[in-house]
Design a protein around this motif. Structure first.
Motif, PDB file in Angstrom:
ATOM      1  N   UNK A 315       0.881  -1.165   0.000  1.00 58.52           N
ATOM      2  CA  UNK A 315       0.000   0.000   0.000  1.00 58.52           C
ATOM      3  C   UNK A 315       0.923   1.220   0.000  1.00 58.52           C
ATOM      4  N   UNK A 316       0.666   2.165  -0.885  1.00 60.86           N
ATOM      5  CA  UNK A 316       1.622   3.266  -1.013  1.00 60.86           C
ATOM      6  C   UNK A 316       0.919   4.560  -1.415  1.00 60.86           C
ATOM      7  N   UNK A 317       1.577   5.675  -1.097  1.00 61.75           N
ATOM      8  CA  UNK A 317       1.071   6.984  -1.527  1.00 61.75           C
ATOM      9  C   UNK A 317       1.378   7.157  -3.006  1.00 61.75           C
ATOM     10  N   UNK A 318       0.494   7.888  -3.684  1.00 67.49           N
ATOM     11  CA  UNK A 318       0.600   8.030  -5.142  1.00 67.49           C
ATOM     12  C   UNK A 318       0.158   9.427  -5.523  1.00 67.49           C
ATOM     13  N   UNK A 319       0.964  10.121  -6.329  1.00 63.95           N
ATOM     14  CA  UNK A 319       0.594  11.449  -6.838  1.00 63.95           C
ATOM     15  C   UNK A 319       0.200  12.374  -5.694  1.00 63.95           C
ATOM     16  N   UNK A 320       1.117  12.566  -4.735  1.00 62.27           N
ATOM     17  CA  UNK A 320       0.856  13.430  -3.590  1.00 62.27           C
ATOM     18  C   UNK A 320       0.845  14.884  -4.057  1.00 62.27           C
ATOM     19  N   UNK A 321      -0.218  15.614  -3.687  1.00 57.87           N
ATOM     20  CA  UNK A 321      -0.399  16.996  -4.142  1.00 57.87           C
ATOM     21  C   UNK A 321      -0.422  17.949  -2.946  1.00 57.87           C
ATOM     22  N   UNK A 322       0.726  18.495  -2.538  1.00 56.67           N
ATOM     23  CA  UNK A 322       0.724  19.494  -1.464  1.00 56.67           C
ATOM     24  C   UNK A 322       0.077  20.782  -1.949  1.00 56.67           C
ATOM     25  N   UNK A 323      -0.669  21.432  -1.067  1.00 57.17           N
ATOM     26  CA  UNK A 323      -1.328  22.675  -1.449  1.00 57.17           C
ATOM     27  C   UNK A 323      -2.196  22.499  -2.668  1.00 57.17           C
ATOM     28  N   UNK A 324      -2.946  21.380  -2.715  1.00 53.76           N
ATOM     29  CA  UNK A 324      -3.674  21.051  -3.935  1.00 53.76           C
ATOM     30  C   UNK A 324      -5.163  20.871  -3.766  1.00 53.76           C
ATOM     31  N   UNK A 325      -5.770  20.252  -4.770  1.00 53.75           N
ATOM     32  CA  UNK A 325      -7.213  20.049  -4.842  1.00 53.75           C
ATOM     33  C   UNK A 325      -7.504  18.619  -5.300  1.00 53.75           C
ATOM     34  N   UNK A 326      -8.616  18.079  -4.854  1.00 55.36           N
ATOM     35  CA  UNK A 326      -9.111  16.816  -5.395  1.00 55.36           C
ATOM     36  C   UNK A 326     -10.093  17.148  -6.509  1.00 55.36           C
ATOM     37  N   UNK A 327      -9.981  16.437  -7.639  1.00 53.93           N
ATOM     38  CA  UNK A 327     -10.818  16.746  -8.801  1.00 53.93           C
ATOM     39  C   UNK A 327     -11.527  15.493  -9.303  1.00 53.93           C
ATOM     40  N   UNK A 328     -12.703  15.669  -9.948  1.00 54.14           N
ATOM     41  CA  UNK A 328     -13.447  14.530 -10.505  1.00 54.14           C
ATOM     42  C   UNK A 328     -12.854  14.103 -11.839  1.00 54.14           C
ATOM     43  N   UNK A 329     -12.467  12.837 -11.946  1.00 53.00           N
ATOM     44  CA  UNK A 329     -11.769  12.364 -13.146  1.00 53.00           C
ATOM     45  C   UNK A 329     -12.509  11.256 -13.884  1.00 53.00           C
ATOM     46  N   UNK A 330     -13.823  11.215 -13.727  1.00 54.30           N
ATOM     47  CA  UNK A 330     -14.608  10.236 -14.478  1.00 54.30           C
ATOM     48  C   UNK A 330     -14.515  10.520 -15.975  1.00 54.30           C
ATOM     49  N   UNK A 331     -14.607   9.457 -16.784  1.00 55.01           N
ATOM     50  CA  UNK A 331     -14.601   9.618 -18.239  1.00 55.01           C
ATOM     51  C   UNK A 331     -15.933   9.227 -18.865  1.00 55.01           C
ATOM     52  N   UNK A 332     -16.889   8.861 -18.019  1.00 52.98           N
ATOM     53  CA  UNK A 332     -18.250   8.628 -18.510  1.00 52.98           C
ATOM     54  C   UNK A 332     -19.207   8.773 -17.345  1.00 52.98           C
TER      55      UNK A 332
END
Length: 523
Positions: A315-332
Protein backbone atom coordinates in the motif's frame (compact mmCIF):
# COMPACT_ATOMS: atom_id res chain seq x y z
CA UNK A 1 34.06 25.05 -13.85
CA UNK A 2 33.50 23.19 -10.61
CA UNK A 3 30.51 22.50 -8.35
CA UNK A 4 30.34 23.72 -4.77
CA UNK A 5 27.85 22.29 -2.27
CA UNK A 6 26.43 24.65 0.34
CA UNK A 7 23.74 24.47 3.04
CA UNK A 8 21.57 27.51 3.80
CA UNK A 9 18.46 28.35 5.74
CA UNK A 10 15.24 28.55 3.70
CA UNK A 11 15.27 32.34 4.09
CA UNK A 12 18.83 32.58 2.77
CA UNK A 13 18.18 30.18 -0.09
CA UNK A 14 15.01 32.00 -1.13
CA UNK A 15 17.08 34.99 -2.31
CA UNK A 16 19.10 33.84 -5.32
CA UNK A 17 21.34 36.90 -5.28
CA UNK A 18 22.17 36.19 -1.63
CA UNK A 19 23.11 32.62 -2.59
CA UNK A 20 25.48 33.75 -5.33
CA UNK A 21 27.05 36.45 -3.14
CA UNK A 22 27.50 33.86 -0.37
CA UNK A 23 29.41 31.56 -2.74
CA UNK A 24 31.61 34.34 -4.12
CA UNK A 25 32.43 35.60 -0.62
CA UNK A 26 33.22 32.18 0.85
CA UNK A 27 35.39 31.16 -2.09
CA UNK A 28 37.14 34.51 -2.35
CA UNK A 29 35.88 35.10 -5.88
CA UNK A 30 35.66 38.42 -7.66
CA UNK A 31 32.30 40.21 -7.65
CA UNK A 32 31.77 39.57 -11.35
CA UNK A 33 32.69 35.87 -11.18
CA UNK A 34 30.04 33.74 -12.85
CA UNK A 35 28.10 31.51 -10.46
CA UNK A 36 24.88 29.57 -11.13
CA UNK A 37 22.60 27.33 -9.05
CA UNK A 38 22.80 23.76 -10.38
CA UNK A 39 20.57 21.73 -8.01
CA UNK A 40 18.32 22.57 -5.04
CA UNK A 41 16.62 20.35 -2.47
CA UNK A 42 14.95 20.76 0.92
CA UNK A 43 16.25 18.63 3.79
CA UNK A 44 13.83 18.28 6.72
CA UNK A 45 15.49 15.28 8.36
CA UNK A 46 17.11 17.19 11.24
CA UNK A 47 15.54 19.48 13.83
CA UNK A 48 15.85 22.56 11.65
CA UNK A 49 14.95 22.55 7.95
CA UNK A 50 17.76 23.47 5.56
CA UNK A 51 18.17 23.88 1.82
CA UNK A 52 20.99 21.98 0.14
CA UNK A 53 22.39 23.61 -2.98
CA UNK A 54 24.86 22.60 -5.64
CA UNK A 55 26.29 25.72 -7.25
CA UNK A 56 28.27 25.84 -10.49
CA UNK A 57 31.29 28.12 -10.24
CA UNK A 58 32.63 29.34 -13.60
CA UNK A 59 34.89 32.15 -12.43
CA UNK A 60 35.87 34.07 -15.54
CA UNK A 61 34.97 31.20 -17.90
CA UNK A 62 32.08 31.74 -20.32
CA UNK A 63 28.82 30.39 -18.91
CA UNK A 64 27.25 27.75 -21.17
CA UNK A 65 23.55 27.86 -21.94
CA UNK A 66 21.45 25.79 -19.59
CA UNK A 67 19.08 25.06 -22.50
CA UNK A 68 20.52 23.58 -25.72
CA UNK A 69 17.26 22.48 -27.33
CA UNK A 70 16.28 24.86 -30.15
CA UNK A 71 12.81 25.10 -31.69
CA UNK A 72 14.23 27.22 -34.53
CA UNK A 73 16.56 24.43 -35.63
CA UNK A 74 13.79 21.89 -36.17
CA UNK A 75 13.26 20.99 -39.86
CA UNK A 76 10.03 21.50 -41.77
CA UNK A 77 8.36 18.17 -42.45
CA UNK A 78 5.10 18.93 -44.27
CA UNK A 79 6.14 16.80 -47.28
CA UNK A 80 7.91 14.06 -45.33
CA UNK A 81 6.91 10.48 -44.52
CA UNK A 82 3.95 10.30 -42.14
CA UNK A 83 3.42 8.71 -38.75
CA UNK A 84 -0.03 8.74 -37.19
CA UNK A 85 -0.01 9.28 -33.42
CA UNK A 86 -3.22 8.39 -31.58
CA UNK A 87 -3.44 10.50 -28.45
CA UNK A 88 -2.08 13.98 -27.67
CA UNK A 89 -0.84 13.36 -24.13
CA UNK A 90 2.85 13.73 -23.19
CA UNK A 91 3.80 10.46 -24.95
CA UNK A 92 2.10 11.52 -28.17
CA UNK A 93 3.27 15.13 -28.16
CA UNK A 94 6.91 14.30 -27.42
CA UNK A 95 6.83 11.53 -30.02
CA UNK A 96 5.63 14.17 -32.50
CA UNK A 97 8.43 16.58 -31.62
CA UNK A 98 11.05 13.83 -31.94
CA UNK A 99 9.67 12.72 -35.31
CA UNK A 100 9.96 16.30 -36.58
CA UNK A 101 13.51 16.48 -35.27
CA UNK A 102 14.28 13.30 -37.23
CA UNK A 103 12.63 14.61 -40.40
CA UNK A 104 9.27 12.78 -40.38
CA UNK A 105 5.76 14.24 -40.33
CA UNK A 106 3.56 13.49 -37.30
CA UNK A 107 -0.22 13.46 -37.58
CA UNK A 108 -1.73 13.68 -34.10
CA UNK A 109 -5.29 12.43 -33.66
CA UNK A 110 -6.87 13.47 -30.35
CA UNK A 111 -10.39 12.40 -29.37
CA UNK A 112 -10.81 15.38 -27.01
CA UNK A 113 -10.68 19.13 -27.35
CA UNK A 114 -7.78 21.58 -27.35
CA UNK A 115 -6.43 22.58 -23.96
CA UNK A 116 -8.39 25.83 -23.76
CA UNK A 117 -11.74 24.38 -24.84
CA UNK A 118 -11.39 21.56 -22.25
CA UNK A 119 -11.88 24.07 -19.44
CA UNK A 120 -15.59 24.44 -20.12
CA UNK A 121 -16.10 20.69 -19.83
CA UNK A 122 -14.10 20.58 -16.59
CA UNK A 123 -16.32 23.32 -15.21
CA UNK A 124 -19.40 21.27 -16.15
CA UNK A 125 -18.09 18.26 -14.23
CA UNK A 126 -17.36 20.34 -11.14
CA UNK A 127 -20.47 22.51 -11.11
CA UNK A 128 -23.15 20.61 -13.01
CA UNK A 129 -21.94 17.02 -12.47
CA UNK A 130 -22.00 16.50 -16.26
CA UNK A 131 -19.31 14.24 -17.73
CA UNK A 132 -18.35 14.71 -21.38
CA UNK A 133 -17.01 11.29 -22.35
CA UNK A 134 -14.62 12.82 -24.91
CA UNK A 135 -13.45 15.92 -23.02
CA UNK A 136 -12.67 15.70 -19.31
CA UNK A 137 -9.74 15.55 -16.88
CA UNK A 138 -8.37 12.49 -18.73
CA UNK A 139 -9.17 13.16 -22.40
CA UNK A 140 -8.09 16.18 -24.41
CA UNK A 141 -4.92 17.98 -25.43
CA UNK A 142 -2.08 17.23 -23.03
CA UNK A 143 -3.83 14.17 -21.62
CA UNK A 144 -4.47 13.51 -17.95
CA UNK A 145 -1.27 15.35 -16.95
CA UNK A 146 -2.40 18.76 -18.21
CA UNK A 147 -4.78 19.51 -15.35
CA UNK A 148 -2.69 17.93 -12.63
CA UNK A 149 0.20 18.86 -10.40
CA UNK A 150 2.57 18.69 -13.34
CA UNK A 151 5.08 16.54 -11.44
CA UNK A 152 8.25 16.00 -13.42
CA UNK A 153 10.08 13.65 -11.07
CA UNK A 154 10.68 10.13 -12.32
CA UNK A 155 12.78 7.13 -11.36
CA UNK A 156 12.80 5.91 -14.99
CA UNK A 157 16.32 7.23 -15.61
CA UNK A 158 17.34 4.31 -17.81
CA UNK A 159 14.51 4.93 -20.28
CA UNK A 160 15.80 8.14 -21.78
CA UNK A 161 17.27 11.58 -21.23
CA UNK A 162 15.30 13.27 -18.44
CA UNK A 163 17.32 16.47 -18.79
CA UNK A 164 16.36 16.68 -22.47
CA UNK A 165 12.63 16.42 -21.65
CA UNK A 166 12.99 19.26 -19.14
CA UNK A 167 14.90 21.34 -21.71
CA UNK A 168 12.08 20.95 -24.22
CA UNK A 169 9.51 22.03 -21.61
CA UNK A 170 11.61 25.11 -20.76
CA UNK A 171 11.97 25.92 -24.47
CA UNK A 172 8.16 25.95 -24.62
CA UNK A 173 7.66 28.24 -21.64
CA UNK A 174 8.34 26.33 -18.41
CA UNK A 175 10.48 27.97 -15.72
CA UNK A 176 14.16 26.98 -15.60
CA UNK A 177 13.51 26.06 -11.96
CA UNK A 178 12.37 22.63 -13.16
CA UNK A 179 15.98 21.92 -14.14
CA UNK A 180 17.22 22.86 -10.66
CA UNK A 181 14.69 21.51 -8.16
CA UNK A 182 15.12 17.95 -6.86
CA UNK A 183 11.38 17.29 -7.28
CA UNK A 184 10.31 19.65 -10.07
CA UNK A 185 6.73 20.45 -10.94
CA UNK A 186 5.01 22.99 -13.19
CA UNK A 187 1.48 23.36 -11.82
CA UNK A 188 -1.94 22.98 -13.38
CA UNK A 189 -2.25 26.75 -13.96
CA UNK A 190 0.89 26.88 -16.12
CA UNK A 191 0.84 23.57 -17.97
CA UNK A 192 -1.90 24.49 -20.48
CA UNK A 193 0.15 27.32 -22.03
CA UNK A 194 3.16 25.02 -22.37
CA UNK A 195 1.02 22.32 -24.01
CA UNK A 196 -0.40 24.89 -26.42
CA UNK A 197 3.13 26.06 -27.27
CA UNK A 198 4.20 22.49 -28.09
CA UNK A 199 1.19 22.10 -30.37
CA UNK A 200 2.09 25.35 -32.14
CA UNK A 201 5.62 24.05 -32.73
CA UNK A 202 4.28 20.81 -34.22
CA UNK A 203 1.98 22.69 -36.63
CA UNK A 204 4.54 25.36 -37.51
CA UNK A 205 7.06 22.70 -38.53
CA UNK A 206 4.59 20.91 -40.80
CA UNK A 207 2.92 18.38 -38.52
CA UNK A 208 -0.83 18.06 -38.09
CA UNK A 209 -2.98 18.08 -34.95
CA UNK A 210 -6.64 17.06 -35.19
CA UNK A 211 -8.96 17.49 -32.20
CA UNK A 212 -12.39 15.89 -31.72
CA UNK A 213 -11.03 13.00 -33.80
CA UNK A 214 -11.80 9.64 -32.26
CA UNK A 215 -10.22 6.50 -33.70
CA UNK A 216 -12.82 3.73 -33.99
CA UNK A 217 -11.16 1.24 -36.32
CA UNK A 218 -7.80 -0.30 -37.19
CA UNK A 219 -7.17 -1.42 -40.76
CA UNK A 220 -4.76 -4.36 -41.01
CA UNK A 221 -3.21 -6.19 -43.95
CA UNK A 222 -1.15 -9.34 -43.38
CA UNK A 223 -0.65 -8.51 -39.69
CA UNK A 224 0.52 -4.99 -40.49
CA UNK A 225 -1.24 -1.78 -39.44
CA UNK A 226 -1.95 0.11 -42.66
CA UNK A 227 -4.47 2.77 -41.59
CA UNK A 228 -6.87 3.91 -38.88
CA UNK A 229 -10.50 4.93 -39.24
CA UNK A 230 -12.15 7.73 -37.27
CA UNK A 231 -15.70 8.08 -36.01
CA UNK A 232 -16.44 10.45 -38.91
CA UNK A 233 -15.34 7.80 -41.41
CA UNK A 234 -12.01 9.40 -42.34
CA UNK A 235 -9.08 7.11 -43.14
CA UNK A 236 -5.50 8.00 -42.13
CA UNK A 237 -2.69 6.07 -43.82
CA UNK A 238 0.92 6.24 -42.64
CA UNK A 239 4.27 4.46 -42.52
CA UNK A 240 3.72 3.62 -38.84
CA UNK A 241 1.32 4.22 -35.96
CA UNK A 242 2.03 5.21 -32.36
CA UNK A 243 -0.76 4.27 -29.95
CA UNK A 244 -0.52 6.70 -27.01
CA UNK A 245 -4.09 6.92 -25.74
CA UNK A 246 -3.51 6.97 -21.97
CA UNK A 247 -4.71 4.70 -19.18
CA UNK A 248 -8.41 5.56 -19.43
CA UNK A 249 -9.15 4.87 -23.12
CA UNK A 250 -11.18 1.75 -22.39
CA UNK A 251 -12.82 1.69 -25.80
CA UNK A 252 -9.37 1.42 -27.41
CA UNK A 253 -8.49 -1.61 -25.28
CA UNK A 254 -11.79 -3.21 -26.32
CA UNK A 255 -11.21 -2.28 -29.97
CA UNK A 256 -7.75 -3.85 -29.94
CA UNK A 257 -9.14 -7.02 -28.37
CA UNK A 258 -12.06 -7.25 -30.82
CA UNK A 259 -9.75 -6.63 -33.78
CA UNK A 260 -7.55 -9.53 -32.72
CA UNK A 261 -4.55 -7.40 -31.72
CA UNK A 262 -2.91 -8.98 -28.69
CA UNK A 263 -3.35 -7.28 -25.32
CA UNK A 264 -2.92 -8.65 -21.80
CA UNK A 265 -4.13 -7.90 -18.28
CA UNK A 266 -1.53 -6.35 -15.99
CA UNK A 267 -1.28 -5.44 -12.31
CA UNK A 268 -2.26 -1.92 -11.30
CA UNK A 269 -3.21 -0.13 -8.07
CA UNK A 270 -6.50 1.09 -6.63
CA UNK A 271 -7.64 2.86 -3.48
CA UNK A 272 -8.72 6.27 -2.26
CA UNK A 273 -7.47 9.83 -2.05
CA UNK A 274 -6.79 11.11 1.47
CA UNK A 275 -7.10 14.82 2.21
CA UNK A 276 -5.53 16.62 5.20
CA UNK A 277 -5.39 20.28 6.10
CA UNK A 278 -1.99 21.30 4.71
CA UNK A 279 -0.88 22.72 8.06
CA UNK A 280 -1.02 19.23 9.60
CA UNK A 281 1.39 17.81 7.02
CA UNK A 282 3.63 20.88 7.35
CA UNK A 283 3.78 20.48 11.12
CA UNK A 284 4.68 16.78 10.83
CA UNK A 285 7.32 17.24 8.15
CA UNK A 286 8.87 20.56 9.16
CA UNK A 287 8.43 20.02 12.93
CA UNK A 288 7.06 23.51 13.45
CA UNK A 289 3.64 25.15 13.81
CA UNK A 290 4.15 27.60 10.95
CA UNK A 291 6.33 26.90 7.91
CA UNK A 292 6.56 30.63 7.13
CA UNK A 293 6.83 32.21 3.71
CA UNK A 294 10.07 30.60 2.52
CA UNK A 295 9.25 26.91 2.77
CA UNK A 296 6.90 25.32 0.22
CA UNK A 297 3.87 23.24 1.18
CA UNK A 298 5.35 19.96 2.37
CA UNK A 299 4.76 16.56 0.85
CA UNK A 300 5.25 12.96 1.91
CA UNK A 301 5.84 9.48 0.52
CA UNK A 302 4.60 6.43 2.39
CA UNK A 303 4.60 2.69 1.85
CA UNK A 304 3.51 -0.30 3.92
CA UNK A 305 3.47 -4.05 3.24
CA UNK A 306 0.16 -5.62 4.26
CA UNK A 307 -0.96 -9.23 4.74
CA UNK A 308 -4.56 -10.24 4.11
CA UNK A 309 -5.80 -13.81 3.71
CA UNK A 310 -2.26 -15.04 3.29
CA UNK A 311 -1.36 -12.62 0.50
CA UNK A 312 1.13 -9.78 0.79
CA UNK A 313 0.39 -6.54 -1.04
CA UNK A 314 1.98 -3.11 -0.91
CA UNK A 315 0.00 0.00 0.00
CA UNK A 316 1.62 3.27 -1.01
CA UNK A 317 1.07 6.98 -1.53
CA UNK A 318 0.60 8.03 -5.14
CA UNK A 319 0.59 11.45 -6.84
CA UNK A 320 0.86 13.43 -3.59
CA UNK A 321 -0.40 17.00 -4.14
CA UNK A 322 0.72 19.49 -1.46
CA UNK A 323 -1.33 22.67 -1.45
CA UNK A 324 -3.67 21.05 -3.94
CA UNK A 325 -7.21 20.05 -4.84
CA UNK A 326 -9.11 16.82 -5.39
CA UNK A 327 -10.82 16.75 -8.80
CA UNK A 328 -13.45 14.53 -10.50
CA UNK A 329 -11.77 12.36 -13.15
CA UNK A 330 -14.61 10.24 -14.48
CA UNK A 331 -14.60 9.62 -18.24
CA UNK A 332 -18.25 8.63 -18.51
CA UNK A 333 -21.48 9.03 -16.60
CA UNK A 334 -22.28 6.35 -14.06
CA UNK A 335 -18.89 6.37 -12.34
CA UNK A 336 -17.02 8.39 -9.72
CA UNK A 337 -13.23 8.69 -10.02
CA UNK A 338 -11.00 11.15 -8.18
CA UNK A 339 -7.51 12.49 -8.76
CA UNK A 340 -5.33 15.29 -7.39
CA UNK A 341 -3.87 18.49 -8.82
CA UNK A 342 -1.93 21.52 -7.58
CA UNK A 343 -1.35 25.03 -8.91
CA UNK A 344 2.27 26.12 -9.35
CA UNK A 345 2.28 27.98 -6.03
CA UNK A 346 0.78 25.01 -4.19
CA UNK A 347 -1.10 27.47 -2.03
CA UNK A 348 -4.36 25.63 -1.31
CA UNK A 349 -5.04 24.98 2.38
CA UNK A 350 -5.37 21.27 1.64
CA UNK A 351 -2.93 18.43 1.01
CA UNK A 352 -4.09 15.29 -0.78
CA UNK A 353 -2.56 12.05 -1.95
CA UNK A 354 -3.70 8.82 -3.48
CA UNK A 355 -3.29 5.92 -1.07
CA UNK A 356 -3.55 2.80 -3.19
CA UNK A 357 -3.23 -0.96 -2.92
CA UNK A 358 -1.31 -3.08 -5.40
CA UNK A 359 -3.78 -5.22 -7.38
CA UNK A 360 -2.25 -8.39 -8.80
CA UNK A 361 -3.65 -10.64 -11.51
CA UNK A 362 -4.86 -13.21 -8.97
CA UNK A 363 -6.99 -10.49 -7.33
CA UNK A 364 -9.01 -10.20 -10.55
CA UNK A 365 -10.06 -13.84 -10.86
CA UNK A 366 -13.73 -12.97 -10.29
CA UNK A 367 -13.60 -11.56 -13.83
CA UNK A 368 -11.36 -14.26 -15.34
CA UNK A 369 -13.80 -14.97 -18.19
CA UNK A 370 -13.01 -11.49 -19.60
CA UNK A 371 -9.40 -12.47 -20.19
CA UNK A 372 -7.16 -9.42 -20.78
CA UNK A 373 -10.02 -7.03 -19.88
CA UNK A 374 -10.58 -8.44 -16.38
CA UNK A 375 -8.74 -5.63 -14.56
CA UNK A 376 -10.67 -3.05 -16.54
CA UNK A 377 -13.94 -4.64 -15.40
CA UNK A 378 -12.81 -4.58 -11.76
CA UNK A 379 -12.11 -0.85 -12.10
CA UNK A 380 -15.50 -0.22 -13.71
CA UNK A 381 -17.46 -2.04 -11.02
CA UNK A 382 -15.82 -0.19 -8.13
CA UNK A 383 -16.23 3.20 -9.85
CA UNK A 384 -19.91 2.46 -10.52
CA UNK A 385 -20.47 1.43 -6.92
CA UNK A 386 -18.90 4.72 -5.74
CA UNK A 387 -21.34 6.57 -8.02
CA UNK A 388 -24.33 4.65 -6.67
CA UNK A 389 -23.43 4.99 -2.97
CA UNK A 390 -22.77 8.73 -3.19
CA UNK A 391 -26.06 9.60 -4.91
CA UNK A 392 -25.55 8.93 -8.63
CA UNK A 393 -23.89 12.26 -9.37
CA UNK A 394 -20.25 13.38 -9.23
CA UNK A 395 -20.60 13.78 -5.46
CA UNK A 396 -17.92 11.46 -4.06
CA UNK A 397 -18.20 8.95 -1.20
CA UNK A 398 -16.07 9.93 1.81
CA UNK A 399 -15.28 8.99 5.40
CA UNK A 400 -13.18 10.57 8.12
CA UNK A 401 -9.85 8.79 8.46
CA UNK A 402 -10.04 7.37 11.99
CA UNK A 403 -13.70 6.49 11.43
CA UNK A 404 -12.66 4.44 8.40
CA UNK A 405 -10.00 2.52 10.31
CA UNK A 406 -12.53 1.79 13.09
CA UNK A 407 -15.42 0.86 10.78
CA UNK A 408 -17.62 3.81 11.77
CA UNK A 409 -19.77 5.84 9.38
CA UNK A 410 -18.82 9.50 9.87
CA UNK A 411 -21.58 11.67 11.37
CA UNK A 412 -20.28 14.60 9.34
CA UNK A 413 -17.39 15.39 7.02
CA UNK A 414 -14.65 18.00 7.05
CA UNK A 415 -14.37 20.87 4.58
CA UNK A 416 -12.93 19.75 1.28
CA UNK A 417 -11.31 21.02 -1.91
CA UNK A 418 -13.48 18.65 -3.97
CA UNK A 419 -15.95 20.96 -5.72
CA UNK A 420 -18.79 18.53 -6.57
CA UNK A 421 -19.11 17.76 -2.85
CA UNK A 422 -18.88 14.72 -0.59
CA UNK A 423 -21.33 12.29 0.96
CA UNK A 424 -20.64 10.35 4.15
CA UNK A 425 -20.50 6.67 3.18
CA UNK A 426 -19.12 3.49 4.69
CA UNK A 427 -16.23 3.03 2.26
CA UNK A 428 -16.20 -0.70 2.97
CA UNK A 429 -19.43 -0.82 0.95
CA UNK A 430 -17.61 0.73 -2.01
CA UNK A 431 -14.27 -1.08 -1.91
CA UNK A 432 -13.76 -4.84 -1.98
CA UNK A 433 -12.39 -6.39 1.23
CA UNK A 434 -8.94 -7.01 -0.16
CA UNK A 435 -8.63 -3.25 -0.77
CA UNK A 436 -10.40 -1.79 2.29
CA UNK A 437 -8.79 -4.06 4.89
CA UNK A 438 -5.32 -3.35 3.57
CA UNK A 439 -6.02 0.38 3.53
CA UNK A 440 -7.10 0.24 7.18
CA UNK A 441 -3.90 -1.51 8.20
CA UNK A 442 -1.78 0.90 6.18
CA UNK A 443 -3.37 4.05 7.60
CA UNK A 444 -2.69 2.84 11.13
CA UNK A 445 0.93 2.17 10.14
CA UNK A 446 1.24 5.58 8.48
CA UNK A 447 -0.04 7.19 11.68
CA UNK A 448 2.86 5.60 13.56
CA UNK A 449 5.41 6.71 10.97
CA UNK A 450 4.04 10.28 10.83
CA UNK A 451 2.71 11.30 14.25
CA UNK A 452 -0.50 13.27 13.65
CA UNK A 453 -1.25 11.77 10.21
CA UNK A 454 -3.99 9.46 11.50
CA UNK A 455 -6.63 12.00 12.48
CA UNK A 456 -10.30 12.65 11.93
CA UNK A 457 -9.37 16.09 10.61
CA UNK A 458 -8.41 14.09 7.51
CA UNK A 459 -10.81 12.14 5.33
CA UNK A 460 -10.67 9.63 2.51
CA UNK A 461 -12.45 10.29 -0.78
CA UNK A 462 -13.22 7.58 -3.31
CA UNK A 463 -12.17 6.25 -5.59
CA UNK A 464 -8.58 6.57 -6.81
CA UNK A 465 -8.72 3.96 -9.54
CA UNK A 466 -6.82 5.35 -12.54
CA UNK A 467 -3.28 5.12 -11.18
CA UNK A 468 -2.15 3.16 -14.22
CA UNK A 469 -3.52 1.04 -17.00
CA UNK A 470 -4.99 -2.38 -16.09
CA UNK A 471 -3.99 -3.50 -19.59
CA UNK A 472 -0.62 -3.90 -21.26
CA UNK A 473 -0.21 -3.82 -25.03
CA UNK A 474 2.81 -6.10 -25.49
CA UNK A 475 5.72 -4.94 -27.62
CA UNK A 476 9.23 -6.07 -28.47
CA UNK A 477 11.68 -4.95 -25.79
CA UNK A 478 14.19 -3.61 -28.30
CA UNK A 479 12.19 -2.41 -31.33
CA UNK A 480 9.13 -1.32 -29.27
CA UNK A 481 6.93 -2.63 -32.08
CA UNK A 482 3.84 -4.66 -31.16
CA UNK A 483 4.71 -8.34 -30.80
CA UNK A 484 2.37 -9.50 -33.57
CA UNK A 485 1.11 -6.40 -35.44
CA UNK A 486 3.79 -4.69 -37.49
CA UNK A 487 4.03 -0.89 -37.78
CA UNK A 488 2.08 -0.49 -34.50
CA UNK A 489 4.01 1.01 -31.59
CA UNK A 490 2.21 0.88 -28.22
CA UNK A 491 3.41 3.81 -26.15
CA UNK A 492 3.15 5.51 -22.76
CA UNK A 493 0.90 4.92 -19.77
CA UNK A 494 -2.02 3.44 -21.66
CA UNK A 495 0.16 0.73 -23.17
CA UNK A 496 1.67 -0.05 -19.76
CA UNK A 497 5.14 1.45 -20.27
CA UNK A 498 5.17 4.72 -18.35
CA UNK A 499 3.93 6.31 -15.15
CA UNK A 500 3.88 10.09 -15.36
CA UNK A 501 4.63 13.04 -17.63
CA UNK A 502 8.38 12.57 -17.97
CA UNK A 503 8.45 8.78 -18.35
CA UNK A 504 5.63 9.00 -20.92
CA UNK A 505 7.47 11.73 -22.83
CA UNK A 506 10.67 9.66 -22.90
CA UNK A 507 8.72 6.64 -24.11
CA UNK A 508 7.21 8.73 -26.89
CA UNK A 509 10.67 9.78 -28.03
CA UNK A 510 11.93 6.19 -27.97
CA UNK A 511 9.01 4.99 -30.10
CA UNK A 512 9.69 7.73 -32.65
CA UNK A 513 13.35 6.72 -32.84
CA UNK A 514 12.52 3.04 -33.28
CA UNK A 515 10.13 3.79 -36.14
CA UNK A 516 12.99 5.37 -38.06
CA UNK A 517 15.32 2.52 -37.12
CA UNK A 518 12.85 -0.02 -38.57
CA UNK A 519 11.20 1.86 -41.42
CA UNK A 520 13.55 4.71 -42.27
CA UNK A 521 15.70 5.06 -45.37
CA UNK A 522 17.63 1.90 -46.19
CA UNK A 523 15.47 -0.38 -44.04
Amino acid sequence: MFIKEIILTPEQAFDEEHVLEHVRRNLGLKENSAVRIHKRSIDARSKSVVVRLQVEVFGEEPVPNRINYSIENLPRVSESKKVVIIGAGPAGMFAALRLIELGWKPILLERGKDVRARRRDLADINKKHLVNSESNYCFGEGGAGTYSDGKLYTRSKKRGDIYRILEILVAHGASEDIMIDAHPHIGTNKLPKIIQSIRETIIEKGGEVHFNTKVTGFILENQEMRAVKTEEGNIYNAEAFILATGHSARDIFELLHNTGITIEAKPFALGVRVEHPQHIIDKIQYKCDDRGVYLPASSYALVHQTHFKGKQRGVFSFCMCPGGFIVPSATSNGEVVVNGMSPSRRDSKYANSGIVVAVELEDMEEYAELGPLKGLELQKNIEHKAWEKAGKTQTAPAQRLIDFTQGKVSKDLADTSYQPGLKSVNMEEVLPDFISQRLKEAFVSFGKKMKGYLTNEAQIVGVESRTSSPVRIPRDKITLEHISTKRLFPCGEGAGYAGGIVSAAMDGERCAEQILALYGEGN
